[in-house]
Design an enzyme around this catalytic site. Structure first.
Site, PDB file in Angstrom:
ATOM      1  N   PHE B 190       0.790  -1.058   0.018  1.00 44.43           N
ATOM      2  CA  PHE B 190      -0.045  -0.103   0.088  1.00 44.43           C
ATOM      3  C   PHE B 190       0.923   1.204   0.075  1.00 44.43           C
ATOM      4  O   PHE B 190       1.744   1.453   0.952  1.00 44.43           O
ATOM      5  CB  PHE B 190      -0.794   0.066   1.365  1.00 44.43           C
ATOM      6  CG  PHE B 190      -1.812   1.180   1.104  1.00 44.43           C
ATOM      7  CD1 PHE B 190      -3.178   1.145   0.342  1.00 44.43           C
ATOM      8  CD2 PHE B 190      -1.668   2.639   1.533  1.00 44.43           C
ATOM      9  CE1 PHE B 190      -4.032   1.846   0.256  1.00 44.43           C
ATOM     10  CE2 PHE B 190      -2.493   3.669   1.282  1.00 44.43           C
ATOM     11  CZ  PHE B 190      -3.738   3.261   0.805  1.00 44.43           C
ATOM     12  N   ASP B 296       9.437   3.091   1.669  1.00 45.51           N
ATOM     13  CA  ASP B 296       8.106   3.715   2.011  1.00 45.51           C
ATOM     14  C   ASP B 296       8.012   3.555   3.696  1.00 45.51           C
ATOM     15  O   ASP B 296       7.677   2.395   4.167  1.00 45.51           O
ATOM     16  CB  ASP B 296       6.941   3.199   1.347  1.00 45.51           C
ATOM     17  CG  ASP B 296       5.568   3.876   1.760  1.00 45.51           C
ATOM     18  OD1 ASP B 296       5.459   4.368   2.739  1.00 45.51           O
ATOM     19  OD2 ASP B 296       4.671   3.789   0.831  1.00 45.51           O
ATOM     20  N   LYS B 327       1.927  10.313   7.988  1.00 44.12           N
ATOM     21  CA  LYS B 327       1.357  10.023   9.170  1.00 44.12           C
ATOM     22  C   LYS B 327       1.940  10.544  10.439  1.00 44.12           C
ATOM     23  O   LYS B 327       1.636  11.481  10.843  1.00 44.12           O
ATOM     24  CB  LYS B 327       1.470   8.370   9.116  1.00 44.12           C
ATOM     25  CG  LYS B 327       0.480   7.807   8.071  1.00 44.12           C
ATOM     26  CD  LYS B 327       0.207   6.390   8.701  1.00 44.12           C
ATOM     27  CE  LYS B 327      -0.816   5.473   7.511  1.00 44.12           C
ATOM     28  NZ  LYS B 327      -2.092   5.516   7.863  1.00 44.12           N
ATOM     29  N   THR B 352       3.050  25.051  -5.639  1.00 46.85           N
ATOM     30  CA  THR B 352       2.868  26.292  -5.106  1.00 46.85           C
ATOM     31  C   THR B 352       3.658  26.257  -3.654  1.00 46.85           C
ATOM     32  O   THR B 352       4.335  27.230  -3.094  1.00 46.85           O
ATOM     33  CB  THR B 352       1.342  26.641  -5.224  1.00 46.85           C
ATOM     34  OG1 THR B 352       0.727  26.633  -6.309  1.00 46.85           O
ATOM     35  CG2 THR B 352       1.162  28.060  -4.333  1.00 46.85           C
TER      36      THR B 352
END
Lengths: 472, 472
Positions: B190, B296, B327, B352
């Site tokens: 995931f 990750d 997280k 931005t």
């Protein structure tokens, strides 16, 4: 007359430039130090936000600039706005920072109010909102919603279950579970820099080089002649030319087009305006072909064009399907009007945080300030004043004010210089003279002050501008 | 002994459940009202964060739960942490909210310190950071950085200019400007739900259905037998089997693989651990083939495994290339160690806001609290205590504690139930008995308390757990 007196009684009376060049020596030295930790190559100067107030931004050299760029069009009310400062001490704001919730699973009791405040200023026809984190994120989430909606319809409605083949092929990233669908956007568009939003972006190669894109088409966006009134016929022809390209792409593109994504004014791409006629015709075309119509209001939204949402000028009927926002709203996401855009099962449009409630609270407060202070009236009044002054300059220096555009669109104004070099030179001169202004496209100047910009700021800016232009 | 006494002298002594079922009647009614504005189908209950404290989360019915899920593993220090509350009144925090800067163009004078505080707890070997907004965003930004790096090397280094063909084809979304590159990830992985991160995700169809994906491969992720010590040989064979698949995919995949993306423990996908051997071999393979190695750490990072970053257990040499986070750090982005991962020209990795400095300040404060309070020691101590208690339960109820995993990995612990129905039933019973716990994969329970979880909380949880298991 305006809100500046109320918000910023101590705002600077004029820009103040202390250094011979910008960035000054302190900025330069500290940016050099920062460059070991952060990519400082795009930095204009190192800002001192403690000393910035209202329409003025300060740097670490003590320079104070009148700011007509406002953090790439993302400061709605000016620097150190006292009303937004008040929000920071509310319990719900504090909690939203320190106890950042996974809002899908554990929504907070205040969420209904937080969303309700955002919906108070939603575009006409839009009754729901889904929250995200940036303009690119908003567009990607909207594209996901559009694709899910498109496939659900194709499948026969929300009650039809996924097929076994869909459930297995999706785990291989293959159709039919991962369908080959396209999003139609436009040349010179800017919708973000992630992978779906990046595939829709088509303004400059530097935004897109060296990472994969989806094989999605870009239609042509109208390129009008200015001033618009005497050019009405030729501009209508331009609309029709581009509409035909849209229809042709829909008919011939190698994969089905699920959504059409467009800015009402292409901002990064050069302040290219879409007419009311063009935006309505796109609604007709999308309806005819069952394509989801997404309006990107990331830069145009939240008041600077004189309406809360720029596409409201087009009075599109029926309302477009999804409207994305970010920038001046500080928060991000998309508005929609039809519950059918909520996927048929939970956990399809979902992620850990589902937005940032602290930033959503700020969005609600910005919306409230705009309403309570009639800031749209101010923007329209100041925009008209600014535009007429620029028209006067255009008469005197036509070569440096080509295609002046944004009449009747608040302070959302742009024009062209003869080429990129003269545009860059003008921006540099402006900055050295105390006005912070941004460019867009190759040779345009874009004005993006915050909504607290007033006539007195126009006067200062136009004087500086004339001085700079006269020495080009 | 622990920090709870210091942070939360008024923390609840035990869970307290007032309603017969969860969600209770007030939650139900208010969620129903909220459902007109927000997708409440995934909601467990409507939370009252004002009444939540430390390791306990409260709902609007007056229920107070011991929280071992902590906003899908994203609360680092417990609810209403007083040290984080203090940060909210600092001038730099306030300014970061009200004057949210476009940090690339107008970085604030405090940025070097803000980034420096994050880098104080960076993974070993990682000296730089690029900031984003969510876990998915972090992974997408890292994938962009990896693809740019890969293409730059292929082109002959950062000084070689883009070709004319690249500059034109990219505007059509075609190669060579938009290159056909793949990212290799793993089954059950995931990494987020946007378009590139979503193409790497492979845990459940519901995350991915009905929107386009890139044609990227998923290798097999090791599936170990537990306990690990007596199964060392068979688990090593499993590692080698999966490594061979990785090598085969690299050799045969239809488009070049630019990056490999992996979680050190697949979290959403079932708490599948990768061994030190496996993670090191992947380093060897990626080096051999010139593939960027991305770890990750969105769910595994920031202390819950007993190290600040889980992959530090693997002592990978040389260090992996990019490490993503989000997280528990509240902020998001990726760490890297080599300036070559900064693209050769400005405005290539850019947007931005370039992150959220308010959330970055919070990340720095969380890192500082972890260091000053030796929270990793606490997590290891409490994790060992918790694991031994679960081993004892496993002995008594082996059928309900299969594949107990996470030994020596702090409180990052999971196990399997016989099937999804019994897992869901257990989670429901736990919640009704005052413990908020999450699942992962089809039939696993995952424990994700915050770092302030202590032995006294373990005792409460294990008692409730045994009671619930005994009635399954």
């Amino acid at each position: 007359m305006g809100v500046c007196e109320k918000y910023y009684p101590k705002e600077a009376a004029a820009p103040s430039i202390k250094t011979e060049v910008v960035p000054g020596p302190v900025s330069k030295r500290q940016l050099e130090e920062l460059s070991g930790r952060f990519d400082t190559r795009p930095a204009y100067f190192l800002a001192d936000y403690d000393k910035s107030l209202g329409n003025y931004i300060a740097d670490v050299d003590g320079n104070v600039f009148l700011d007509l760029y406002a953090q790439i069009a993302s400061i709605a009310l000016g620097y150190n706005n006292p009303k937004l400062m008040e929000v920071l001490s509310t319990p719900e704001f504090k909690s939203s920072i320190v106890n950042r919730p996974a809002m899908g699973n554990f929504p907070q009791k205040e969420l209904s109010t937080i969303i309700g405040n955002i919906l108070k200023v939603a575009p006409k026809g839009q009754t729901h909102v889904w929250s995200g984190l940036s303009g690119a994120d908003a567009n990607e989430l909207a594209i996901k919603a559009a694709c899910m909606y498109y496939m659900e319809k194709k499948r026969g409605g929300p009650k039809v279950e996924f097929s076994k083949e869909e459930l297995t092929s999706v785990m291989e990233n293959h159709a039919p579970g991962s369908p080959n669908l396209a999003v139609l956007s436009f040349k010179r568009a800017f919708h973000g820099r992630l992978f779906a939003s990046g595939s829709c972006t088509c303004s400059k190669p530097i935004h897109k080089l060296d990472f994969p894109a989806f094989d999605w088409p870009h239609a042509e966006f109208p390129y009008y002649s200015y001033p618009q009134d005497p050019n009405a016929d030729v501009n209508r022809e331009e609309d029709d030319r581009c509409l035909k390209i849209v229809e042709d792409l829909i008919a011939t593109w190698k994969i089905p087009i699920a959504a059409l994504l467009i800015e009402p004014i292409q901002s990064e791409g050069g302040d290219n305006h879409a007419s009311k006629y063009f935006l309505q015709k796109l609604r007709d075309i999308t309806l005819k072909h069952g394509i989801v119509y997404i309006i990107d209001e990331v830069q145009t939204g939240v008041g600077a064009t004189g309406k809360m949402w720029c596409h409201e000028y087009a009075e599109i009927e029926p309302a477009c399907d999804l409207v994305t926002f970010s920038k001046k709203f500080q928060s991000a996401g998309y508005f929609f009007h039809d519950e059918e855009f909520i996927p048929n099962k939970p956990y399809r449009q979902f992620n850990t945080w589902c937005g940032d409630p602290a930033r959503m609270i700020i969005a609600g407060a910005i919306g409230q300030e705009i309403q309570e202070n009639n800031l749209l009236d101010q923007v329209n009044r100041v925009g008209d004043y600014l535009f007429s002054k620029l028209e006067a300059l255009q008469t005197r220096y036509p070569q440096f004010f080509a295609r002046l555009r944004g009449k009747g669109r608040g302070t959302f104004i742009a024009w062209d210089l003869p080429d990129g070099a003269s545009r860059d030179l003008l921006l540099k001169k402006l900055r050295s003279s105390g006005c912070n202004v941004g460019g867009c496209s190759d040779q345009s100047v874009r004005l993006r002050p915050s909504l607290s910009f007033e006539e007195k700021h126009v006067d200062i800016f136009v004087n500086v501008l004339e001085e700079c232009v006269s020495t080009l």
